[in-house]
Structures are given as C-alpha cells and as structure tokens.
Design a protein around this motif. Structure first.
Motif, PDB file in Angstrom:
ATOM      1  N   ILE A 128       3.465 -21.836  21.853  1.00 55.44           N
ATOM      2  CA  ILE A 128       2.355 -22.207  20.990  1.00 55.44           C
ATOM      3  C   ILE A 128       1.038 -22.047  21.745  1.00 55.44           C
ATOM      4  CG2 ILE A 128       1.215 -24.152  19.836  1.00 55.44           C
ATOM      5  CD1 ILE A 128       3.482 -23.102  18.225  1.00 55.44           C
ATOM      6  N   GLY A 129       0.095 -21.371  21.113  1.00 50.31           N
ATOM      7  CA  GLY A 129      -1.202 -21.137  21.722  1.00 50.31           C
ATOM      8  C   GLY A 129      -1.300 -19.824  22.459  1.00 50.31           C
ATOM      9  N   ALA A 130      -0.166 -19.219  22.800  1.00 47.36           N
ATOM     10  CA  ALA A 130      -0.182 -17.938  23.500  1.00 47.36           C
ATOM     11  C   ALA A 130      -0.227 -16.808  22.489  1.00 47.36           C
ATOM     12  CB  ALA A 130       1.054 -17.805  24.385  1.00 47.36           C
ATOM     13  N   LYS A 131      -1.205 -15.935  22.610  1.00 45.52           N
ATOM     14  CA  LYS A 131      -1.364 -14.806  21.702  1.00 45.52           C
ATOM     15  C   LYS A 131      -1.377 -15.254  20.235  1.00 45.52           C
ATOM     16  CE  LYS A 131       0.370 -11.027  24.572  1.00 45.52           C
ATOM     17  NZ  LYS A 131       1.253  -9.838  24.618  1.00 45.52           N
ATOM     18  N   GLY A 132      -1.994 -16.394  19.973  1.00 43.48           N
ATOM     19  CA  GLY A 132      -2.159 -16.844  18.602  1.00 43.48           C
ATOM     20  C   GLY A 132      -0.961 -17.536  17.984  1.00 43.48           C
ATOM     21  N   ALA A 133       0.119 -17.736  18.718  1.00 41.66           N
ATOM     22  CA  ALA A 133       1.300 -18.399  18.162  1.00 41.66           C
ATOM     23  C   ALA A 133       0.929 -19.804  17.689  1.00 41.66           C
ATOM     24  CB  ALA A 133       2.413 -18.462  19.202  1.00 41.66           C
ATOM     25  N   THR A 134       1.448 -20.182  16.524  1.00 41.33           N
ATOM     26  CA  THR A 134       0.986 -21.413  15.887  1.00 41.33           C
ATOM     27  C   THR A 134       2.093 -22.051  15.064  1.00 41.33           C
ATOM     28  OG1 THR A 134      -0.661 -22.304  14.339  1.00 41.33           O
ATOM     29  CG2 THR A 134       0.157 -20.106  13.887  1.00 41.33           C
ATOM     30  N   ASN A 135       1.895 -23.300  14.723  1.00 39.20           N
ATOM     31  CA  ASN A 135       2.750 -23.991  13.754  1.00 39.20           C
ATOM     32  C   ASN A 135       2.016 -24.210  12.435  1.00 39.20           C
ATOM     33  OD1 ASN A 135       5.279 -24.293  14.944  1.00 39.20           O
ATOM     34  ND2 ASN A 135       4.708 -26.151  16.039  1.00 39.20           N
ATOM     35  N   ASP A 136       0.934 -23.497  12.196  1.00 42.98           N
ATOM     36  CA  ASP A 136       0.178 -23.655  10.957  1.00 42.98           C
ATOM     37  C   ASP A 136       1.054 -23.347   9.737  1.00 42.98           C
ATOM     38  OD1 ASP A 136      -1.934 -24.165  12.567  1.00 42.98           O
ATOM     39  OD2 ASP A 136      -3.125 -22.420  12.010  1.00 42.98           O
ATOM     40  N   HIS A 137       0.917 -24.164   8.708  1.00 40.04           N
ATOM     41  CA  HIS A 137       1.566 -23.983   7.407  1.00 40.04           C
ATOM     42  C   HIS A 137       3.073 -24.246   7.437  1.00 40.04           C
ATOM     43  CE1 HIS A 137      -1.940 -22.294   5.286  1.00 40.04           C
ATOM     44  NE2 HIS A 137      -2.219 -21.712   6.426  1.00 40.04           N
ATOM     45  N   ALA A 138       3.762 -23.768   8.453  1.00 44.07           N
ATOM     46  CA  ALA A 138       5.207 -23.973   8.554  1.00 44.07           C
ATOM     47  C   ALA A 138       5.565 -24.145  10.029  1.00 44.07           C
ATOM     48  CB  ALA A 138       5.969 -22.783   7.957  1.00 44.07           C
ATOM     49  N   ARG A 189      12.659 -21.591  18.070  1.00 46.31           N
ATOM     50  CA  ARG A 189      11.432 -20.838  17.832  1.00 46.31           C
ATOM     51  C   ARG A 189      11.735 -19.701  16.859  1.00 46.31           C
ATOM     52  NH1 ARG A 189       9.408 -20.024  23.975  1.00 46.31           N
ATOM     53  NH2 ARG A 189      11.509 -20.774  24.414  1.00 46.31           N
ATOM     54  N   PHE A 190      11.062 -19.713  15.725  1.00 50.29           N
ATOM     55  CA  PHE A 190      11.191 -18.630  14.765  1.00 50.29           C
ATOM     56  C   PHE A 190      10.171 -17.542  15.067  1.00 50.29           C
ATOM     57  CE2 PHE A 190      12.532 -22.174  11.718  1.00 50.29           C
ATOM     58  CZ  PHE A 190      13.883 -21.904  11.885  1.00 50.29           C
ATOM     59  N   GLY A 204      -3.219 -12.178  16.703  1.00 47.48           N
ATOM     60  CA  GLY A 204      -1.944 -12.207  17.403  1.00 47.48           C
ATOM     61  C   GLY A 204      -0.795 -12.672  16.531  1.00 47.48           C
ATOM     62  N   HIS A 205       0.020 -13.558  17.087  1.00 47.31           N
ATOM     63  CA  HIS A 205       1.235 -13.992  16.389  1.00 47.31           C
ATOM     64  C   HIS A 205       0.947 -14.833  15.146  1.00 47.31           C
ATOM     65  CE1 HIS A 205       3.293 -13.337  20.475  1.00 47.31           C
ATOM     66  NE2 HIS A 205       3.730 -12.406  19.654  1.00 47.31           N
ATOM     67  N   ARG A 206      -0.291 -15.248  14.970  1.00 47.91           N
ATOM     68  CA  ARG A 206      -0.643 -15.944  13.723  1.00 47.91           C
ATOM     69  C   ARG A 206      -0.619 -14.969  12.536  1.00 47.91           C
ATOM     70  NH1 ARG A 206      -4.823 -18.396  10.572  1.00 47.91           N
ATOM     71  NH2 ARG A 206      -4.435 -20.634  10.314  1.00 47.91           N
TER      72      ARG A 206
END
Length: 577
Positions: free
Chosen positions: A129-139, A117-118, A494-496
């Motif tokens: 993923i999904g918590a506080k906006g954490a995502t794999n979008d773009h990278a 996890r970066f 969030g993390h996004r």
C-alpha cells in the motif's frame, strides 16, 4: 400418549417458526440481491516462496467443505526466517471475494493469520500500500485475515485477477483444502453477438461486453476495483454496450434514478456540468431503445428544471458552464479543448432534450431548446487539435466531419486516443465514412491492451506506454517497464489505475452499430436500420436485442466487393435498409 402430544406440540412450534421465517423472507423480498455467486478456482500458480507442499492442489475444484480426511491438502510451513507465500491467477478479471477452506494442523485449533493482496495485474498483487499508487480505496485489496481450524473464512469483494497469500505465523503450519473466488455477477444472457472474419475484432467486442457485464452490480458502476460508483457521463458508453449486448436491464434506470435523486437542482451530477448533460442524452437513448413512456414521464419535472439551468449558463450562444468543466482526463488541462467540447456537449444535450420534450408533448421546453440551439450554432470555438473536442464538434455539426477527420482525428493514428472519449472519436470517424480506418484504430489501440494480457479494458491507455512494457500477467523482469505501476495520471496513478472500466467498452457498441450495421430508428425499438460497413472484412454476422426479440444478420462480401445480407427480425420490428 404423552410422547405423541410432545411431538405434536414440537411440530406446531416448528411449523410456526417456519411460517414466520417464510413471512420474514417475503417481507424482505425487495432487498434480495439480483446477483449470482459462482465459485472460480485458480488456473495457475504464478509465483511461490518458502516451503509449500502440494501447491498444485490449490487448482483442484472442491466442494467447499472442511472434513476430517485432510486429502488434497496444501501445506504452508514457516520456520526460522522462512515464510511461505503463493500468488494465484484466476484466469481473468472478476468481481469477487476470496474464500479459504482449511484442514487440520497440529498444535491445537488456534486460528492462523494470513495476508491477502488482490491485483488486477501481477505487479499490483505483489505491491505494498502506497507503493506505485497501490491503495485500498473503494474496495479492500490488501488485508489480514484469520482462518479457523477445520473451517472457512472469506474476504470482502474487489476487482481482481490475481491473489497473493502470505502465511504470517512464525514456526507454524497452515493447511489449505481450497482457495476459491466467489465471483459475483448478474446471470443474464448475452443477447447481442458479433463475429467477423477478423478474430481480433471479435475478441475486442467480447472483452468490451464482459467489461460492462462485470460492472453491472447493484448499480452500473464505473469499475469493480476503484470507482465502484455511478459516474453519469461514464454511463453513456456503458449503456450503449448494455443496449447492444443485453437489451433491457433494470440496472440502467436504477442508476439513472440514483443520479437524479442524489443531485437536487441546481446541482450538477457528480459536480460536473457535462455529466448532467449526459443524463439527458442517456434518457433519450434509453427511450429510443425501450420505449417506456411512463418512465420517461417521471423524468419530466427534473428535465424541465435542468434545461433551464443549462440555458442560464449560455450567454449570447456561448456556453459558460460552472461546476467542474470536464470532458475526460487526458483533455482536462486543455481549457480551449474543454470549452469547445462543452459548447458541443451543450448542443447535444439540448438537441436530445428537445426530442424528449416532443415525446412528452412539452412544447414549451422544446421551444426553449430550439431557440437556444439557433444561437449556439453560430459560435464555433477552436478545437485546439484535441481529438475529444473535434469528435464532439463533428458529431454535433459544429465542424465538418471530413475536416475533423483529416485535420485532427487521423493525425498520429491511435495516439492521443482515450478509452472513454475514444468511443466518440470512432463515432466521428464513422460519420466521415472512415470505417476501415476506425477498425484499424480499434485493432491497434484496444488490441494493444489484449496484447499486454488484459481480459477487460482499462480506465486509460496511452500508446506510448507500450515500449518495453511487461505483460500484466507476469512478474516484471529487471529492465522492463511495469505497465500498471509505472504509468497513469490524475486520479489513476500507478496501481490505483482501474483495469476493468466500463467506459472503455465503446468498440462493442460501435462494431454492432456500424459494421454489423444495426441501429434503432424509432422509439421503443419498433424500427431499426441495417446498413453494414464491412470495409476490409469478408463477412460479419451477429445478433442485436430488441424489446421483441433479437435481430439476426449475416453480411457476406462477394468477389466483386458487393455485400449480400441475410436478415431475420421479430415480426413487430420494421427493418429499414
């Protein structure tokens, strides 16, 4: 004799293959990457869990090669319900992949499974993923990876500073010889520089320059984690920083051309009318800095069509743009401010289009722009106390610069600033002669991100977030606010939220232009004004790139407040005082 013949034949075959390979490499030369890869090792272990022996070995610089000696090995061991995990800090934000080199574990050469996890913050690296906006979008920043016995494997790239590694296999061991980031960047010199008596301003200049440098990938991206895209409006402060720090770089015209080619008229670039307008302003600024008339000529047909498209959306001097009506995110819900900003932005675009048309000897397009500008300047919309709108109105003369400052920009200080349009707010403050006040805003607003552990500037920032906030380089203690996960809005919840956004680099360009005092005055960098504004500073010195070499200046304030200047410039460059 037979053996000799065989060797000769093998040699011919080998040479032939070598020549073929060389021809293939030559044929593909246009596809060679302009990027450099550098190995970066962790600087500290932020957190660890479970049984890990030799964890500090992960901070040793190695050779990237698995071997049979198994020295300096870090062993992660899972037994029962215990699982081993470690969180590494690479010291600063980077655009990179992660490479892991393994050793020899017992029980056969079965691959081991890990999760990586970066994070641009510690809290993001510890998120799901999904918590506080954490995502794999773009990278991809949250993934599973298999590691071979006595080998290596690597992830794809993302923007991060922190990396968490979880060993997933039950009742097993994982031997790690090295964990290193493969940092990908353009290996280009920092031709521009800034040093003053205020170390905090110096640091902010450096961080802005580094933020844009990270985003100079194959194209000039908005960010290295999320929004690895070319957003044309966002390019404007980024290109100002490129011109200030690096001078000419092919990533800029390449990105501008991508925007043009992917947006046939009557489309708006990125679906946003102002972004097509920024494309015009960018070409004006690029030509002023570098003077490539042949390149500017290539834009002529598109520019002519775009000007007509813009003019078709102006009725009785009032803008009526369709598409997405947008300045920046914090102002996006204020329709009055957006209209005022769009009125000013249309004027700015048409002014720049008129100047470009003059460079191109296109009298017809120039006349169309000038006729529309006369009518548009008669319409003075309400700024609705928006700092974004007031800044643009001040810069285009729709609002008196002193009134813009006194009535809007200075209210609340750094409150209601934004990382993107903060650049134009600073520019409007300079137009009002408020250089000291602008430096105070830079110190307060951009400096606050540094105080929270930032090594690059963020997609957005709000001064109200500071209270009780935990730094991004620490685990968030109970009772503290998570500055990354708990805030954000619109597309960056969030993390996004991106923590390395090139549009936030405005202070770098601003400090060089207004404090160091260097600004291009003639197309192609043939003349520059040097008019420093030291304000509270006792000295400032630095360099500025031109097509002919760097300008070097040093300004020193005497006891009587008078500033003396030392200026060195290439012989081809005229300096205007």
């Amino acid at each position: 004799m037979k053996a000799t013949t065989t060797l000769i034949l093998l040699g011919i075959c080998f040479c032939g293959l070598t020549g073929f390979a060389q021809r293939r490499l030559s044929d593909q030369a246009t596809h060679l990457s302009p990027m450099t890869r550098e190995y970066v090792y962790p600087t500290r272990i932020v957190w660890q869990r479970g049984q890990i022996d030799g964890a500090n070995n992960l901070m040793l610089k190695g050779d990237g090669q698995a071997n049979l000696t198994n020295e300096n090995i870090t062993v992660l061991k899972n037994s029962g319900n215990d699982s081993a995990s470690v969180l590494l800090d690479f010291g600063k934000e980077i655009n990179a992949s992660l490479e892991l080199i393994t050793g020899m574990w017992s029980g056969g050469n079965v691959p081991r499974n890990i999760r990586i996890r970066f994070g641009e913050s510690v809290s993001e690296a510890m998120s799901e993923i999904g918590a506080k906006g954490a995502t794999n979008d773009h990278a991809m920043r949250d993934m599973r990876l298999q590691l071979p016995w006595l080998g290596k494997n690597q992830t794809g790239e993302s923007g991060f500073r922190f990396a968490r590694i979880d060993f997933l296999d039950p009742e097993a061991e994982l031997h790690l010889r090295e964990v290193r980031a493969i940092f990908t960047y353009r290996d280009i010199p920092y031709l521009g520089s800034f040093k003053s008596s205020d170390e905090r301003l110096n640091k902010i200049w450096d961080v802005g320059a580094y933020t844009v440098h990270l985003n100079m990938q194959d194209y000039l991206w908005d960010a290295i984690k999320r929004d690895r895209l070319v957003w044309v409006g966002d390019l404007h402060p980024e290109v100002a920083t490129v011109n200030t720090v690096f001078g000419y770089n092919e990533v800029v015209p390449k990105s501008l051309d991508l925007a043009r080619e992917s947006t046939p008229l009557p489309g708006w670039m990125c679906g946003i009318s102002t972004y097509s307008m920024w494309w015009i302003v960018l070409h004006h600024d690029w030509y002023m800095a570098h003077g490539d008339l042949a390149y500017l000529e290539q834009q002529k047909p598109y520019l002519q069509g775009l000007v007509k498209q813009i003019l078709a959306k102006v009725v009785d001097g009032k803008e009526q743009m369709d598409g997405t009506r947008f300045l920046d995110w914090p102002s996006s819900e204020d329709s009055l401010a957006v209209h005022a900003g769009l009125q000013a932005m249309t004027i700015l675009a048409l002014e720049n289009a008129a100047q470009i048309s003059e460079f191109l000897k296109d009298d017809y397009t120039k006349r169309l722009c000038e006729e529309a500008l006369k009518e548009m300047r008669k319409v003075i919309p309400k700024h609705n106390n928006s700092k974004q709108a007031a800044a643009l109105m001040s810069l285009t003369g729709l609002m008196n610069s002193q009134k813009a400052y006194n009535q809007v920009l200075k209210v609340g200080g750094a409150e209601r600033f934004s990382t993107f349009y903060g650049y134009y707010m600073l520019e409007a403050m300079a137009k009002a002669g408020k250089y000291n006040e602008a430096m105070d805003i830079i110190d307060t607003y951009w400096g606050a991100m540094l105080d929270l552990g930032a090594t690059t500037f963020w997609e957005d920032f709000n001064m109200q977030w500071i209270e009780n906030a935990s730094p991004i380089d620490e685990l968030v203690p109970t009772g503290k606010v998570d500055i990354h996960g708990d805030f954000g809005a619109y597309c960056y919840v969030g993390h996004r939220h991106s923590f390395a956004h090139g549009w936030a680099s405005g202070p770098t360009a601003w400090l060089s232009e207004h404090v160091l005092g260097i600004k291009v005055a003639e197309p192609g960098g043939k003349a520059y004004t040097v008019r420093p504004h030291l304000g509270k500073l006792s000295f400032v010195e630095g360099t500025f790139p031109t097509p002919y070499g760097v300008i070097r200046v040093k300004h020193t304030k005497g006891a009587n407040g008078k500033v003396s200047s030392e200026i060195e410039a290439p012989k081809e460059v005229r300096i205007i005082r």
